[in-house]
Write a protein that holds these residues in place. Structure first.
Motif, PDB file in Angstrom:
ATOM      1  N   VAL A  40      33.675 -18.566 -31.302  1.00  0.00           N
ATOM      2  CA  VAL A  40      34.524 -19.064 -30.225  1.00  0.00           C
ATOM      3  C   VAL A  40      33.724 -20.093 -29.439  1.00  0.00           C
ATOM      4  CG1 VAL A  40      35.695 -18.495 -28.065  1.00  0.00           C
ATOM      5  CG2 VAL A  40      35.887 -16.955 -30.016  1.00  0.00           C
ATOM      6  N   VAL A  41      34.327 -21.246 -29.199  1.00  0.00           N
ATOM      7  CA  VAL A  41      33.709 -22.309 -28.402  1.00  0.00           C
ATOM      8  C   VAL A  41      34.537 -22.499 -27.144  1.00  0.00           C
ATOM      9  CG1 VAL A  41      32.934 -24.705 -28.352  1.00  0.00           C
ATOM     10  CG2 VAL A  41      32.916 -23.443 -30.520  1.00  0.00           C
ATOM     11  N   VAL A  42      33.938 -22.257 -25.986  1.00  0.00           N
ATOM     12  CA  VAL A  42      34.620 -22.483 -24.713  1.00  0.00           C
ATOM     13  C   VAL A  42      34.301 -23.901 -24.254  1.00  0.00           C
ATOM     14  CG1 VAL A  42      34.806 -21.802 -22.299  1.00  0.00           C
ATOM     15  CG2 VAL A  42      34.573 -20.057 -24.072  1.00  0.00           C
ATOM     16  N   LEU A  43      35.328 -24.722 -24.132  1.00  0.00           N
ATOM     17  CA  LEU A  43      35.206 -26.103 -23.674  1.00  0.00           C
ATOM     18  C   LEU A  43      35.675 -26.155 -22.230  1.00  0.00           C
ATOM     19  CD1 LEU A  43      34.928 -29.186 -23.949  1.00  0.00           C
ATOM     20  CD2 LEU A  43      37.163 -29.196 -25.093  1.00  0.00           C
ATOM     21  N   PHE A  44      34.708 -26.228 -21.297  1.00  0.00           N
ATOM     22  CA  PHE A  44      35.062 -26.169 -19.877  1.00  0.00           C
ATOM     23  C   PHE A  44      35.079 -27.572 -19.296  1.00  0.00           C
ATOM     24  CE2 PHE A  44      34.937 -25.025 -15.434  1.00  0.00           C
ATOM     25  CZ  PHE A  44      35.700 -23.863 -15.406  1.00  0.00           C
ATOM     26  N   MET A  45      36.175 -27.909 -18.613  1.00  0.00           N
ATOM     27  CA  MET A  45      36.336 -29.218 -17.972  1.00  0.00           C
ATOM     28  C   MET A  45      36.128 -29.028 -16.482  1.00  0.00           C
ATOM     29  SD  MET A  45      39.524 -30.606 -20.241  1.00  0.00           S
ATOM     30  CE  MET A  45      39.807 -29.836 -21.836  1.00  0.00           C
ATOM     31  N   GLN A  46      34.918 -29.241 -16.054  1.00  0.00           N
ATOM     32  CA  GLN A  46      34.479 -28.873 -14.703  1.00  0.00           C
ATOM     33  C   GLN A  46      35.006 -29.868 -13.672  1.00  0.00           C
ATOM     34  OE1 GLN A  46      31.945 -30.557 -12.773  1.00  0.00           O
ATOM     35  NE2 GLN A  46      31.917 -29.024 -11.153  1.00  0.00           N
ATOM     36  N   GLY A  47      35.507 -29.329 -12.571  1.00  0.00           N
ATOM     37  CA  GLY A  47      36.000 -30.158 -11.480  1.00  0.00           C
ATOM     38  C   GLY A  47      37.485 -30.042 -11.258  1.00  0.00           C
ATOM     39  N   GLY A  48      38.231 -29.551 -12.248  1.00  0.00           N
ATOM     40  CA  GLY A  48      39.678 -29.420 -12.118  1.00  0.00           C
ATOM     41  C   GLY A  48      40.404 -30.527 -12.856  1.00  0.00           C
ATOM     42  N   LEU A  49      40.730 -30.282 -14.139  1.00  0.00           N
ATOM     43  CA  LEU A  49      41.391 -31.298 -14.959  1.00  0.00           C
ATOM     44  C   LEU A  49      42.826 -31.536 -14.473  1.00  0.00           C
ATOM     45  CD1 LEU A  49      41.643 -33.048 -17.568  1.00  0.00           C
ATOM     46  CD2 LEU A  49      42.433 -30.964 -18.714  1.00  0.00           C
ATOM     47  N   ASP A  50      43.205 -32.784 -14.386  1.00  0.00           N
ATOM     48  CA  ASP A  50      44.602 -33.137 -14.076  1.00  0.00           C
ATOM     49  C   ASP A  50      45.414 -32.947 -15.355  1.00  0.00           C
ATOM     50  OD1 ASP A  50      46.982 -34.093 -13.162  1.00  0.00           O
ATOM     51  OD2 ASP A  50      46.196 -35.999 -12.406  1.00  0.00           O
ATOM     52  N   SER A  51      45.704 -31.690 -15.678  1.00  0.00           N
ATOM     53  CA  SER A  51      46.254 -31.370 -16.992  1.00  0.00           C
ATOM     54  C   SER A  51      47.743 -31.649 -17.109  1.00  0.00           C
ATOM     55  CB  SER A  51      45.962 -29.909 -17.345  1.00  0.00           C
ATOM     56  OG  SER A  51      46.414 -29.043 -16.333  1.00  0.00           O
ATOM     57  N   PHE A  52      48.418 -31.981 -16.000  1.00  0.00           N
ATOM     58  CA  PHE A  52      49.784 -32.462 -16.132  1.00  0.00           C
ATOM     59  C   PHE A  52      49.809 -33.953 -16.456  1.00  0.00           C
ATOM     60  CE2 PHE A  52      50.717 -28.420 -14.109  1.00  0.00           C
ATOM     61  CZ  PHE A  52      51.798 -28.005 -14.867  1.00  0.00           C
ATOM     62  N   ASN A  53      48.632 -34.559 -16.615  1.00  0.00           N
ATOM     63  CA  ASN A  53      48.501 -35.861 -17.261  1.00  0.00           C
ATOM     64  C   ASN A  53      47.882 -35.717 -18.645  1.00  0.00           C
ATOM     65  OD1 ASN A  53      49.717 -37.352 -15.324  1.00  0.00           O
ATOM     66  ND2 ASN A  53      47.894 -38.526 -14.720  1.00  0.00           N
ATOM     67  N   LEU A  54      47.585 -34.493 -19.061  1.00  0.00           N
ATOM     68  CA  LEU A  54      47.193 -34.231 -20.448  1.00  0.00           C
ATOM     69  C   LEU A  54      48.440 -33.988 -21.291  1.00  0.00           C
ATOM     70  CD1 LEU A  54      45.200 -33.480 -22.748  1.00  0.00           C
ATOM     71  CD2 LEU A  54      45.206 -31.138 -21.830  1.00  0.00           C
ATOM     72  N   LEU A  55      49.350 -33.182 -20.780  1.00  0.00           N
ATOM     73  CA  LEU A  55      50.604 -32.874 -21.477  1.00  0.00           C
ATOM     74  C   LEU A  55      51.754 -33.221 -20.533  1.00  0.00           C
ATOM     75  CD1 LEU A  55      51.922 -31.606 -24.012  1.00  0.00           C
ATOM     76  CD2 LEU A  55      51.891 -29.422 -22.789  1.00  0.00           C
ATOM     77  N   VAL A  56      52.555 -34.207 -20.915  1.00  0.00           N
ATOM     78  CA  VAL A  56      53.553 -34.812 -20.033  1.00  0.00           C
ATOM     79  C   VAL A  56      54.937 -34.681 -20.677  1.00  0.00           C
ATOM     80  CG1 VAL A  56      54.264 -36.973 -18.896  1.00  0.00           C
ATOM     81  CG2 VAL A  56      51.820 -36.456 -19.220  1.00  0.00           C
ATOM     82  N   PRO A  57      55.996 -34.329 -19.906  1.00  0.00           N
ATOM     83  CA  PRO A  57      57.350 -34.360 -20.476  1.00  0.00           C
ATOM     84  C   PRO A  57      57.699 -35.782 -20.915  1.00  0.00           C
ATOM     85  CG  PRO A  57      57.433 -34.105 -18.091  1.00  0.00           C
ATOM     86  CD  PRO A  57      55.993 -33.951 -18.485  1.00  0.00           C
ATOM     87  N   HIS A  58      58.403 -35.901 -22.027  1.00  0.00           N
ATOM     88  CA  HIS A  58      58.661 -37.240 -22.581  1.00  0.00           C
ATOM     89  C   HIS A  58      60.164 -37.521 -22.715  1.00  0.00           C
ATOM     90  CE1 HIS A  58      58.817 -40.512 -25.574  1.00  0.00           C
ATOM     91  NE2 HIS A  58      57.572 -40.814 -25.201  1.00  0.00           N
ATOM     92  N   SER A  59      60.834 -36.812 -23.602  1.00  0.00           N
ATOM     93  CA  SER A  59      62.249 -37.114 -23.857  1.00  0.00           C
ATOM     94  C   SER A  59      62.909 -35.916 -24.526  1.00  0.00           C
ATOM     95  CB  SER A  59      62.373 -38.366 -24.747  1.00  0.00           C
ATOM     96  OG  SER A  59      61.582 -38.228 -25.922  1.00  0.00           O
ATOM     97  N   ASN A  60      64.201 -36.068 -24.804  1.00  0.00           N
ATOM     98  CA  ASN A  60      65.003 -34.984 -25.385  1.00  0.00           C
ATOM     99  C   ASN A  60      64.910 -33.735 -24.511  1.00  0.00           C
ATOM    100  OD1 ASN A  60      65.732 -36.539 -27.743  1.00  0.00           O
ATOM    101  ND2 ASN A  60      63.663 -36.153 -28.520  1.00  0.00           N
ATOM    102  N   CYS A  61      65.100 -33.948 -23.205  1.00  0.00           N
ATOM    103  CA  CYS A  61      64.965 -32.872 -22.230  1.00  0.00           C
ATOM    104  C   CYS A  61      66.335 -32.259 -21.906  1.00  0.00           C
ATOM    105  CB  CYS A  61      64.336 -33.388 -20.943  1.00  0.00           C
ATOM    106  SG  CYS A  61      62.711 -34.160 -21.177  1.00  0.00           S
TER     107      CYS A  61
END
Length: 600
Positions: free
Chosen positions: A20-41
């Motif tokens: 298991v590899v834990v990938l930590f993004m320190q500081g608080g990732l803006d993850s709603f800019n990592l995965l964004v709603p696009h279309s067909n909603c």
């Protein structure tokens, strides 16, 4: 007597290797800019669709739809059937489309479910302490026990269970980014390496006997005993792992960013553990890597540059794991302090709560978004239940959900999952992912090859090399001289080749070192023997490191005893001294007299 090295926890089951590899993004990732709603909603009450609401609330920190990398979510499982991955996440997009990566939507630190902002504000449900604090939420994300002051990491607890089960696994934990709380609390302390490898204490070669004398006796003080065992373990493990990593290479190019170099070290350790270089043959390994810079109060550049580095690191790491056949046995779990506020602060974003994470691996059931992506993002009185203000969203998936399935995949029995996840009883079973929900069965191992025919009985064993080397090489004799002086029964060529190979493979800073475990001997420190004179490195008697490394010295000798005797260990002879060139031959022909004197 020196303390033994710490061995991997557990006796070993002979089971398939997993990591298991834990990938930590320190500081608080803006993850709603990592995965964004696009279309067909699905139909939206106030906007054209969920992307339109996202664009309105995010303002200048939002990402234009044309820049997003579209991916499809299984129809009807999320508010939109098409989402967009951050434009810096092409490898993440490809892994998702290849079915080897899943997103986990709106995950975060929790103690128990909180249905909406009314429950949160009324205090009817327990909240994680010190929400929105970097240090506290980093700890909670790594302990997965938000309300506890006991600092044991979730992987440390997993390893404790795996190491004391009826069929105990051999386990090892590595941090490539300093101290890592997620690994603490296991049967052995985690091993720390750097992004460039192992930093050894070079003087340990000379001071080994002194350190052993200082730490060899058991102390009645728990503090003294802890200090002695940790010092011995750290020094010895650094030397051992340096040798193991030197023998392990990667075949895939990695970039120069810090996270890429960290992932390269993880790949080297995995390759070594699955190959022939590791002494303990661990069956379960865990790793911690970290990329900082995601605390983006002053702008979005940190998010984009950080995701670009992580994407490159994932691309190289996955390529290497696929190439070596390890990818089916590895899972990558991402984490961060928290997400960011959906609204901006005029320059960037501030501390949020629930966010999106990734789970990747060769047997991960990818191509899906797990959990529940928010169907409303705006702040409103009715119909916006998760927004606490400024776009701080209450998580709907706890960290426990992911670690529940990962722990099962790693081998934790169902009956002991509460030891791993103390808050597990607080969540309904349907909220916690199982192994079968997260992972596909691993492909079967290749068939066992037929047994090899019995070998003929071995010839009579020859006496070992080490005493021979001690008696002849410490006097400065070469391999050539050795051949004429061997007693019957010794194979000069085999002894010489073996010891020369060990020396060449394990020399550092000009010091010939014996490889531990290969012949059952502990590593010894080296002093140097140069020009038939033993140099101890004392005041006014410095080591001739430059000449020694260039091969100009007489040889490299293991550390001698107090009486000057050489320990039984391998030697490295000097190359033969070249003969001086012959003097030039005078040219033939008639002799010429001196030039005429100048006229006066």
């Amino acid at each position: 007597q020196a303390r033994p090295l710490a061995t991997p926890g557990g006796a070993g089951t002979g089971s398939r290797y997993k990591a298991v590899v834990v990938l930590f993004m320190q500081g608080g990732l803006d993850s709603f800019n990592l995965l964004v709603p696009h279309s067909n909603c699905k139909p939206h009450p106030t906007h054209a669709d969920l992307y339109a609401e996202y664009r309105a609330i995010r303002g200048f920190v939002g990402i234009d739809k044309a820049q997003l990398l579209p991916i499809n979510s299984p129809a009807g499982t999320q508010p939109c059937d098409t989402f967009g991955v951050n434009p810096e996440g092409s490898a993440i997009r490809d892994l998702y489309n290849d079915g080897q990566l899943s997103f986990v939507a709106n995950a975060g630190v929790m103690i128990e479910p909180i249905a909406d902002k009314d429950e949160f504000r009324a205090g009817r449900k327990r909240r994680p302490p010190k929400l929105f604090s970097h240090s506290d939420q980093q700890e909670a994300a790594q302990t997965v026990h938000a309300q506890s002051a006991l600092k044991s990491g979730v992987l440390g607890r997993i390893f404790n269970v795996l190491a004391d089960a009826a069929n105990a696994f051999q386990t090892e934990a590595f941090s490539v980014r300093g101290n890592a709380l997620v690994l603490e609390g296991g049967p052995n302390p985690p091993i720390t390496v750097s992004a460039t490898g192992v930093s050894e204490f070079n003087a340990y070669r000379v001071l080994r006997d002194d350190v052993d004398a200082l730490t060899g006796r058991t102390s009645s003080s728990v503090f003294g005993e802890t200090w002695a065992s940790e010092l011995t373990r750290t020094l010895a493990n650094a030397a051992e792992i340096a040798t193991q990593l030197a023998a392990s290479q990667v075949q895939t190019p990695f970039g120069n960013s810090d996270i890429e170099r960290q992932m390269e070290q993880v790949a080297k350790v995995i390759n070594a553990a699955r190959g022939l270089y590791w002494s303990g043959k661990p069956e379960r390994q865990a790793f911690f890597v970290e990329r900082g810079g995601f605390d983006t109060h002053g702008g979005t550049r940190g998010t984009q540059s950080g995701l670009a580095d992580i994407d490159n690191a994932l691309s190289s790491f996955v390529d290497e794991m696929v190439l070596t056949g390890a990818w089916d046995d590895v899972v990558i779990v991402s984490a961060s302090d928290f997400a960011r506020t959906l609204t901006d602060n005029g320059q960037g974003t501030d501390h949020g709560w629930g966010g999106n994470m990734i789970l990747a691996g060769g047997t991960v059931k990818g191509g899906r978004i797990l959990g529940k992506y928010p169907d409303r993002m705006a702040e409103c009185d009715v119909g916006c239940p998760l927004n606490l203000g400024r776009g701080r969203l209450i998580p709907t998936t706890p960290w426990e959900a992911v670690w529940h399935g990962v722990a099962e995949w790693f081998g934790v029995p169902t009956g002991r999952l509460n030891e791993i996840l103390p808050n597990r009883p607080n969540f309904p079973p349907g909220l916690l992912f199982t192994r079968d929900e997260l992972f596909r069965p691993a492909p079967p191992a290749p068939p066992t090859p037929p047994p090899t025919p019995p070998k003929p009985p071995p010839a009579a064993a020859r006496p070992p090399c080490d005493r021979l080397i001690e008696g002849l090489f410490c006097d400065g004799r070469s391999y050539t001289q050795l051949g004429a002086q061997l007693p019957d029964g010794y194979d000069a060529d085999a002894c010489g080749a073996l010891c020369s190979a060990f020396s060449d493979a394990n020399r550092r800073d000009g010091c010939c070192r014996f490889t531990p475990y290969i012949m059952g001997l502990a590593r010894r420190g080296c002093d140097f023997y140069h020009d038939a004179k033993w140099r101890s490195g004392g005041e006014g008697n410095e080591w001739d490191r430059e000449n020694l490394m260039e091969g100009a010295s007489g040889m490299c000798c293991p550390k001698r005893s107090a009486t000057g005797e050489c320990d039984p260990d391998e030697m490295k002879p000097a190359p033969p001294t070249p003969s001086p060139p012959p003097p030039p031959t005078p040219p033939s022909g008639p002799k010429r007299g001196p030039p005429p004197s100048p006229l006066v």
